[in-house]
Motif scaffolding. Structure first.
Motif, PDB file in Angstrom:
ATOM      1  N   GLN A  22       0.764  -1.193   0.155  1.00 55.96           N
ATOM      2  CA  GLN A  22       0.015   0.130  -0.143  1.00 55.96           C
ATOM      3  C   GLN A  22       0.800   1.129  -0.179  1.00 55.96           C
ATOM      4  OE1 GLN A  22      -3.181   0.210  -0.809  1.00 55.96           O
ATOM      5  NE2 GLN A  22      -3.470  -2.022  -0.561  1.00 55.96           N
ATOM      6  N   SER A  23       1.869   1.062   0.571  1.00 56.67           N
ATOM      7  CA  SER A  23       2.895   2.534   0.549  1.00 56.67           C
ATOM      8  C   SER A  23       3.672   3.044  -0.609  1.00 56.67           C
ATOM      9  CB  SER A  23       3.770   2.106   1.852  1.00 56.67           C
ATOM     10  OG  SER A  23       4.478   1.285   1.652  1.00 56.67           O
ATOM     11  N   GLY A  24       3.829   2.016  -1.596  1.00 56.15           N
ATOM     12  CA  GLY A  24       4.707   2.096  -2.735  1.00 56.15           C
ATOM     13  C   GLY A  24       3.921   3.234  -3.666  1.00 56.15           C
ATOM     14  N   ALA A  25       4.919   3.659  -4.545  1.00 54.16           N
ATOM     15  CA  ALA A  25       4.357   4.758  -5.498  1.00 54.16           C
ATOM     16  C   ALA A  25       4.073   3.935  -6.938  1.00 54.16           C
ATOM     17  CB  ALA A  25       5.596   5.609  -5.722  1.00 54.16           C
ATOM     18  N   ASP A  26       4.040   2.687  -6.901  1.00 50.64           N
ATOM     19  CA  ASP A  26       3.630   1.966  -8.069  1.00 50.64           C
ATOM     20  C   ASP A  26       2.559   1.364  -7.945  1.00 50.64           C
ATOM     21  OD1 ASP A  26       6.249   2.532  -9.548  1.00 50.64           O
ATOM     22  OD2 ASP A  26       6.996   0.872  -8.522  1.00 50.64           O
ATOM     23  N   GLY A  27       1.530   1.361  -8.953  1.00 55.01           N
ATOM     24  CA  GLY A  27       0.507   0.615  -8.947  1.00 55.01           C
ATOM     25  C   GLY A  27       0.493  -1.074  -9.082  1.00 55.01           C
ATOM     26  N   ILE A  28       0.283  -1.513  -7.921  1.00 56.74           N
ATOM     27  CA  ILE A  28       0.413  -3.010  -8.241  1.00 56.74           C
ATOM     28  C   ILE A  28      -0.822  -3.946  -7.883  1.00 56.74           C
ATOM     29  CG2 ILE A  28       1.676  -4.900  -6.920  1.00 56.74           C
ATOM     30  CD1 ILE A  28       3.442  -2.523  -5.593  1.00 56.74           C
ATOM     31  N   GLU A  42      -4.075   0.550  -3.493  1.00 59.14           N
ATOM     32  CA  GLU A  42      -4.702   1.838  -3.845  1.00 59.14           C
ATOM     33  C   GLU A  42      -4.026   2.716  -4.936  1.00 59.14           C
ATOM     34  OE1 GLU A  42      -7.897   4.394  -3.806  1.00 59.14           O
ATOM     35  OE2 GLU A  42      -7.717   2.688  -2.656  1.00 59.14           O
ATOM     36  N   ARG A  43      -2.808   2.522  -5.178  1.00 59.67           N
ATOM     37  CA  ARG A  43      -1.983   3.253  -6.227  1.00 59.67           C
ATOM     38  C   ARG A  43      -2.485   2.874  -7.659  1.00 59.67           C
ATOM     39  NH1 ARG A  43      -1.032   7.763  -8.362  1.00 59.67           N
ATOM     40  NH2 ARG A  43       1.136   8.065  -9.118  1.00 59.67           N
ATOM     41  N   PHE A  44      -2.697   1.541  -7.686  1.00 64.26           N
ATOM     42  CA  PHE A  44      -3.259   0.939  -8.699  1.00 64.26           C
ATOM     43  C   PHE A  44      -4.406   1.664  -9.217  1.00 64.26           C
ATOM     44  CE2 PHE A  44      -5.421  -2.109 -11.537  1.00 64.26           C
ATOM     45  CZ  PHE A  44      -4.478  -2.498 -12.539  1.00 64.26           C
ATOM     46  N   PHE A  45      -5.396   1.803  -8.430  1.00 65.69           N
ATOM     47  CA  PHE A  45      -6.731   2.150  -8.883  1.00 65.69           C
ATOM     48  C   PHE A  45      -6.731   3.636  -9.043  1.00 65.69           C
ATOM     49  CE2 PHE A  45      -8.671  -1.028  -5.592  1.00 65.69           C
ATOM     50  CZ  PHE A  45      -8.852  -1.783  -6.270  1.00 65.69           C
ATOM     51  N   GLU A  46      -5.684   4.412  -8.375  1.00 63.36           N
ATOM     52  CA  GLU A  46      -5.506   5.871  -8.593  1.00 63.36           C
ATOM     53  C   GLU A  46      -4.933   5.935 -10.017  1.00 63.36           C
ATOM     54  OE1 GLU A  46      -2.987   7.102  -5.787  1.00 63.36           O
ATOM     55  OE2 GLU A  46      -4.515   7.280  -3.941  1.00 63.36           O
ATOM     56  N   ILE A  47      -4.038   5.303 -10.470  1.00 61.68           N
ATOM     57  CA  ILE A  47      -2.989   5.251 -11.676  1.00 61.68           C
ATOM     58  C   ILE A  47      -4.193   5.075 -12.888  1.00 61.68           C
ATOM     59  CG2 ILE A  47      -1.414   4.545 -13.199  1.00 61.68           C
ATOM     60  CD1 ILE A  47       0.185   4.037 -10.520  1.00 61.68           C
ATOM     61  N   CYS A  48      -4.941   4.230 -12.523  1.00 59.68           N
ATOM     62  CA  CYS A  48      -5.737   3.569 -13.810  1.00 59.68           C
ATOM     63  C   CYS A  48      -7.206   4.200 -13.626  1.00 59.68           C
ATOM     64  CB  CYS A  48      -5.837   2.097 -13.660  1.00 59.68           C
ATOM     65  SG  CYS A  48      -4.538   1.438 -14.077  1.00 59.68           S
ATOM     66  N   GLY A  49      -7.533   5.271 -12.754  1.00 61.36           N
ATOM     67  CA  GLY A  49      -8.697   5.553 -12.641  1.00 61.36           C
ATOM     68  C   GLY A  49      -9.836   4.829 -12.494  1.00 61.36           C
ATOM     69  N   VAL A  50      -9.763   3.686 -11.519  1.00 59.28           N
ATOM     70  CA  VAL A  50     -10.897   2.636 -11.364  1.00 59.28           C
ATOM     71  C   VAL A  50     -11.920   3.172 -10.743  1.00 59.28           C
ATOM     72  CG1 VAL A  50     -11.074   0.514 -10.614  1.00 59.28           C
ATOM     73  CG2 VAL A  50      -8.830   1.090 -11.396  1.00 59.28           C
ATOM     74  N   PRO A  51     -12.921   3.269 -11.114  1.00 61.70           N
ATOM     75  CA  PRO A  51     -14.377   3.637 -10.260  1.00 61.70           C
ATOM     76  C   PRO A  51     -14.680   2.760  -9.280  1.00 61.70           C
ATOM     77  CG  PRO A  51     -14.980   2.816 -12.512  1.00 61.70           C
ATOM     78  CD  PRO A  51     -13.450   2.948 -12.525  1.00 61.70           C
ATOM     79  N   ASP A  52     -15.207   3.281  -8.206  1.00 67.06           N
ATOM     80  CA  ASP A  52     -15.636   2.696  -7.008  1.00 67.06           C
ATOM     81  C   ASP A  52     -16.185   1.433  -7.217  1.00 67.06           C
ATOM     82  OD1 ASP A  52     -14.440   4.561  -5.512  1.00 67.06           O
ATOM     83  OD2 ASP A  52     -16.181   5.577  -4.770  1.00 67.06           O
TER      84      ASP A  52
END
Length: 94
Positions: A22-28, A42-52
């Protein structure tokens, strides 16, 4: 090591890895051999703009399809996923 100690040790390690994930800068995203989502940060969701609503469904196929639409090289990503799906190999970066 007693069973309770072993279980506690496993839980501690799992918590540690969850924190690292969860603390990484990369989407995993970690996908299991049966194509199930084992972990995603969470970063994966943010980078890819994944809706809720897609986050809650936890559908590997739908999540990957959504992610493909956000990538600069989606064909290479899809090809690497297909290659990994047909092998026992692991990949740390695609």
């Amino acid at each position: 090591m007693k069973p309770d100690d072993h279980e506690r040790s496993l839980m501690t390690r799992e918590a540690m890895w969850a924190t690292v994930l969860q603390s990484g800068a990369d989407g995993i995203i970690v996908v299991g051999p049966s194509d199930e989502i084992l972990m995603v940060n969470e970063r994966f969701f943010e980078i890819c703009g994944v809706p809720d609503e897609l986050r809650r469904i936890q559908s590997t196929q739908r999540l990957v399809e959504h992610a493909l639409g956000t990538l600069t090289r989606p064909l290479e990503f899809r090809a690497e996923l297909e290659r990994l799906n047909h092998s026992n190999e692991e990949s740390w970066s695609i």
